[in-house]
Scaffold this motif. Structure first.
Motif, PDB file in Angstrom:
ATOM      1  N   LYS A   1       0.835  -1.196   0.000  1.00  0.00           N
ATOM      2  CA  LYS A   1       0.000   0.000   0.000  1.00  0.00           C
ATOM      3  C   LYS A   1       0.874   1.252   0.000  1.00  0.00           C
ATOM      4  O   LYS A   1       0.622   2.204  -0.740  1.00  0.00           O
ATOM      5  CB  LYS A   1      -0.915  -0.016   1.219  1.00  0.00           C
ATOM      6  CG  LYS A   1      -1.828   1.197   1.326  1.00  0.00           C
ATOM      7  CD  LYS A   1      -2.658   1.117   2.615  1.00  0.00           C
ATOM      8  CE  LYS A   1      -3.493   2.378   2.820  1.00  0.00           C
ATOM      9  NZ  LYS A   1      -4.226   2.351   4.111  1.00  0.00           N
TER      10      LYS A   1
ATOM     11  N   ASP B   1       2.348   2.625   3.246  1.00  0.00           N
ATOM     12  CA  ASP B   1       2.549   3.234   4.561  1.00  0.00           C
ATOM     13  C   ASP B   1       3.944   2.872   5.062  1.00  0.00           C
ATOM     14  O   ASP B   1       4.319   1.697   5.073  1.00  0.00           O
ATOM     15  CB  ASP B   1       1.504   2.728   5.563  1.00  0.00           C
ATOM     16  CG  ASP B   1       0.115   3.291   5.278  1.00  0.00           C
ATOM     17  OD1 ASP B   1       0.038   4.458   4.869  1.00  0.00           O
ATOM     18  OD2 ASP B   1      -0.867   2.558   5.455  1.00  0.00           O
TER      19      ASP B   1
ATOM     20  N   ALA C   1       0.597   6.358   3.065  1.00  0.00           N
ATOM     21  CA  ALA C   1       0.659   5.943   1.660  1.00  0.00           C
ATOM     22  C   ALA C   1       0.168   7.057   0.738  1.00  0.00           C
ATOM     23  O   ALA C   1      -0.797   7.763   1.052  1.00  0.00           O
ATOM     24  CB  ALA C   1      -0.186   4.689   1.453  1.00  0.00           C
TER      25      ALA C   1
ATOM     26  N   ASP D   1       3.648  -0.871   5.588  1.00  0.00           N
ATOM     27  CA  ASP D   1       2.248  -1.259   5.798  1.00  0.00           C
ATOM     28  C   ASP D   1       2.062  -1.946   7.152  1.00  0.00           C
ATOM     29  O   ASP D   1       1.336  -2.946   7.280  1.00  0.00           O
ATOM     30  CB  ASP D   1       1.771  -2.179   4.670  1.00  0.00           C
ATOM     31  CG  ASP D   1       1.728  -1.473   3.327  1.00  0.00           C
ATOM     32  OD1 ASP D   1       1.736  -0.228   3.317  1.00  0.00           O
ATOM     33  OD2 ASP D   1       1.702  -2.167   2.297  1.00  0.00           O
TER      34      ASP D   1
ATOM     35  N   ALA E   1       5.148   1.065  -6.262  1.00  0.00           N
ATOM     36  CA  ALA E   1       4.374   1.581  -5.133  1.00  0.00           C
ATOM     37  C   ALA E   1       5.157   2.671  -4.401  1.00  0.00           C
ATOM     38  O   ALA E   1       4.582   3.574  -3.799  1.00  0.00           O
ATOM     39  CB  ALA E   1       4.024   0.445  -4.178  1.00  0.00           C
TER      40      ALA E   1
ATOM     41  N   ASP F   1      -0.956   9.389  -5.624  1.00  0.00           N
ATOM     42  CA  ASP F   1      -1.348   8.090  -5.068  1.00  0.00           C
ATOM     43  C   ASP F   1      -0.168   7.126  -4.985  1.00  0.00           C
ATOM     44  O   ASP F   1      -0.353   5.903  -4.983  1.00  0.00           O
ATOM     45  CB  ASP F   1      -2.481   7.467  -5.893  1.00  0.00           C
ATOM     46  CG  ASP F   1      -3.737   8.318  -5.893  1.00  0.00           C
ATOM     47  OD1 ASP F   1      -4.004   8.971  -4.866  1.00  0.00           O
ATOM     48  OD2 ASP F   1      -4.439   8.340  -6.925  1.00  0.00           O
TER      49      ASP F   1
END
Length: 601
Positions: free
Chosen positions: A358, A360, A386, A421, A517, A546
């Motif tokens: 994700k 984080d 995130a 995460d 990511a 994002d």
């Protein structure tokens, strides 16, 4: 670490090292067995050959009976043909074995270089690594193939000849082998000194290779600083040291080899003296004396071969120590066995078990210091949600790159935890994290090949359409299509032929095609001109959306839209906030920004 390896002193051959080196022959069992058979057969033929000459002398020459000589000549020719075939066979097998072993060692060495962490490269010179995977590897392959052939042939010839001599005349046989203890003592004395010199030569060879590398890669700097003469003098000093070491090794070897030859000649002289008396007294035929002299010469030839092999072995021992030390180097970052069992590793990735990232990220009381003891940070705490873009600024040595490298797990914290995460990233494999990273360095690294291939490095199964789309996103498509061959344009090593800005745009496309990511921009715009920077700023803002991203920036104008800016000082977060918040504080960030703004004006 190269320095550590080179400074290790050994007093004798390391059996554990050679056991590991010999393991590379396991995959070549068929060739090894065939090589054994061919060499043993050759040793038998070498033993039979003098017997044929003895038969000719006693049965045909001395008696004058030549009726069966044509038949014997046919047998002799068949023997020579078989001899030639066996020689061809073992040469082919030895060459093939050498190439195969060298290939396997290089493959393992290169694989190890891919696995080792950044800390290894902090202390290892390029010259040291190149020397290990080139000259040292060739030397090991040679000793395991041709050295093995010589050793087997020599020992088998001595074995069969010894049996034959004792069957013919035990007294002359004892005279022949009497010199062996002396040869053993002489060999032990000289081999230790030869080994010491060859190790010195190998160390200097590594330094010279490194000097070559620096001279080539730093040619522009050398020209601009006018240091050609100083560099030449330094290089000449290195080559002189290697020359002197090689000469010392050659001198010792030049003394050693004649002593072996002289001792063998003494044995032959004794055989002539004692055997000649036996012939005169009728206790030994003339043909048998000729056979015995041939056997003595044949017996001492392998001794000389093995003596030379011992010298080559000393050289190969120094090479084996260094190559195996590289292959056995443990990375500072190792995944636990249970983690590897679940998520796999290079060569056996279990992607079906990989959790998605994700983005984080949290640093909990993180401390870090290099292996040299230099402390970079301690008690670092940071939480990043995130999708946020984090800009990191600060003076040189403040820990900007270190914090990013820790998050990427190129290094691991010496204390504290880093969570991805909500899970300690050591609960996952390195491949799991790295496959979700996009990293763009200040100095773009491109490889020999086409532009398309360089972009595809980011995603090996990317289609041509995906490559073009990634290039368009970073505004690289336009300059690429200006080349006659477009995306098929071949670029040289390091991207020669492209401007720094063009190289950086390609590296942007390569990082982004994988849709990472976590995106890292490490001074990614520092080497790009203002015009090119404007081309990629809009694309960067879209791509950061994002996606958790870290931007290490020197130009503060490029990070004003970051969600959060961290100002580091001495490994600590001195200021934290948005651009507007930090400007309002009128602290160090404000002073840095206004100083750059004034320069621009």
């Amino acid at each position: 670490m190269a320095k550590e390896f080179d400074e290790v002193e050994y007093t004798k051959a390391d059996l554990a090292t050679w056991k590991q080196v010999l393991s590379y022959m396991k995959g070549e069992r068929r060739d090894v067995i065939l090589l054994f058979v061919s060499v043993i057969t050759l040793a038998i033929l070498d033993t039979i050959y003098p017997k044929l000459n003895g038969i000719v002398i006693d049965k045909y020459v001395l008696t004058g009976n030549l009726e069966q000589l044509p038949l014997f000549a046919g047998i002799y020719l068949a023997f020579i043909a078989l001899f030639g075939f066996i020689v061809w066979t073992f040469i082919l097998l030895s060459d093939r074995l050498q190439l195969s072993i060298s290939y396997q060692i290089r493959k393992d060495g290169f694989k190890k270089l891919q696995e080792l962490s950044f800390s290894f490269y902090d202390t290892s010179s390029v010259g040291w690594l190149l020397s290990r995977l080139t000259s040292d590897t060739n030397r090991i392959g040679g000793i395991l193939s041709w050295g093995l052939t010589d050793a087997i042939w020599g020992s088998m010839v001595m074995f069969f000849v010894t049996i034959s001599m004792f069957m013919m005349n035990w007294k002359l046989a004892l005279i022949t082998i009497a010199v062996l203890p002396i040869l053993a003592v002489v060999s032990y004395y000289f081999q230790t000194r030869i080994l010491k010199q060859y190790r010195c030569v190998r160390k200097m060879n590594s330094k010279i290779t490194g000097a070559f590398n620096e001279g080539i890669t730093g040619a522009v700097t050398t020209k601009t600083l006018v240091t050609e003469e100083d560099n030449l003098e330094e290089f000449s000093h290195l080559t002189r040291e290697m020359r002197d070491g090689s000469v010392r090794a050659s001198v010792i070897n030049a003394i050693y080899y004649p002593i072996i030859v002289a001792l063998g000649s003494v044995g032959v002289a004794l055989i002539i003296n004692v055997g000649g008396m036996d012939v005169f007294n009728g206790d030994l035929s003339y043909g048998d004396l000729v056979v015995f002299l041939s056997y003595a010469t044949l017996f001492y030839d392998p001794i000389r071969t093995i003596a030379n092999l011992l010298t080559r072995f000393q050289d190969a021992q120094a090479s084996a120590e260094r190559v195996i030390s590289l292959i056995n180097t443990e990375s500072d970052i190792i995944d636990r066995p249970d983690v590897i069992e679940k998520y796999g590793q290079i060569g056996n990735l279990k992607k079906e078990n990989w959790e998605p990232i994700k983005g984080d990220i949290e640093l909990i009381d993180v401390g870090f210091h290099y292996k040299t003891g230099e402390k970079v940070m301690e008690h670092m705490n940071l939480k990043i949600e995130a999708g946020n873009s984090i800009a990191i600024v600060g003076p040189t040595g403040s820990g900007k790159s270190t914090i990013v490298n820790l998050i990427c797990r190129f290094y691991e914290p010496t204390s504290g935890q880093i969570l991805i995460d909500g899970v300690d990233y050591r609960e996952r494999t390195q491949e799991w994290l790295h496959s979700h990273l996009g990293y763009v360095l200040q100095t773009p690294q491109l490889f020999s090949g086409t532009i398309k291939e360089n972009i595809r490095y980011g995603k090996l199964d990317a289609t041509d359409e995906e490559i073009i789309e990634a290039a368009k996103l970073v505004n690289a498509h336009e300059f690429i299509t200006h080349y006659p061959d477009g995306y098929e344009t071949v670029i040289g090593e390091g991207g020669s032929g492209l401007s720094t800005g063009q190289k950086q745009l390609i590296s942007f496309a390569r990082a982004l095609i994988a849709n990472p990511a976590i995106l890292i921009l490490d001074e990614a715009t520092a080497s790009i001109d203002i015009e090119t920077e404007k081309l990629i700023q809009d694309a960067i803002q879209v791509l950061l959306k994002d996606r958790t991203s870290f931007i290490i920036a020197h130009r503060l104008s490029t990070i004003v839209n970051a969600n959060q800016i961290l100002l580091l000082k001495n490994g600590e977060i001195a200021e934290k906030g948005t651009h507007a918040e930090l400007i309002a504080q009128k602290g160090d960030y404000y002073q840095l920004y206004m100083g750059q703004f004034e320069k621009i004006k």
